[in-house]
Design an enzyme around this catalytic site. Sequence first.
Site, short mmCIF file in Angstrom:
data_model
loop_
_atom_site.label_atom_id
_atom_site.label_comp_id
_atom_site.label_asym_id
_atom_site.label_seq_id
_atom_site.Cartn_x
_atom_site.Cartn_y
_atom_site.Cartn_z
N ASP A 139 -13.28 43.75 -37.75
CA ASP A 139 -12.16 43.32 -38.60
C ASP A 139 -11.50 44.46 -39.37
OD1 ASP A 139 -14.19 43.85 -40.33
OD2 ASP A 139 -14.01 42.01 -41.50
N GLU A 140 -11.76 45.69 -38.96
CA GLU A 140 -11.12 46.84 -39.61
C GLU A 140 -10.78 47.90 -38.58
OE1 GLU A 140 -12.76 48.57 -43.14
OE2 GLU A 140 -13.69 46.70 -43.77
#
Length: 265
Positions: free
Chosen positions: A35-36
């Site tokens: 998610d990054e």
Amino acid sequence: MAEPRMKLYLQVNEMITTIFKRYVGPEHLLIYSIDEAILDVSHSHSLFGDTMTIAKRIQQDILDELRLYVTIGIGENPLLAKVALDVEAKHHPNGIAEWRYKDVPSKLWQVKPMTEMWGIGRRTEVQLNRIGIYTIYDLAHAEPNYLRHAMGVVGEELFYHANGIDYTDLAEKYVPLSKSYSKSQILERDYDNHKEVEIVIREMVEDIAMRLRREHAETSVIHISVGYSRYSVQKGFGTQLKIHPTDSSKKNNNLCTLYIPKACC
């Protein structure tokens, strides 16, 4: 309660990555986690505008196409961008925060607790406390040689990070000397039956062996770590064993099963 849907998460991650690639080349994109991601947009200004403009365009594209809200940290380097994301962007109304070198004294040195700083976990914080460092400001003004002597190369790296310095170049890809394959799993309940634990381990070993065969590779070392639930009075443990190089799930399964202490269950 929401069931984990890792396959869906990976699909969405791929869709978001596709949007990133509209603005940067693959050599300037680092997928940091599911998610990054870290993007170096300094090579894209002539096409899409300044950094803030690019950030807002990416944010809007993801919202329009995937109905997802994202937060963005902007910095002179990956470190400042990451800390800006963690500390400020996630709490900012528009989800964007920008930290520059001139902001280091007023923003980076004020980060509390120290574990909010990228690269400082609880154990590292304890180590720093033992040598009289309790804040990011203290870390930034410590003697680098003292930190290196007390903590090794990591101590010196933390000194530079505390001053907002990070020379990472996303285009320089690191190629490890050796490659490892791993799989971790968090169980949804406590297992007190040894045979049930063996089944879980066999499934994980079979998955890793399949990946080894796909890459035409073999392993000569197997390692297993077991953790207990957060309320357990027992600590987890890890152990490893050298084996004859193989990509056989059957051989690895037998070795793993024999090597796990019965007391673990």
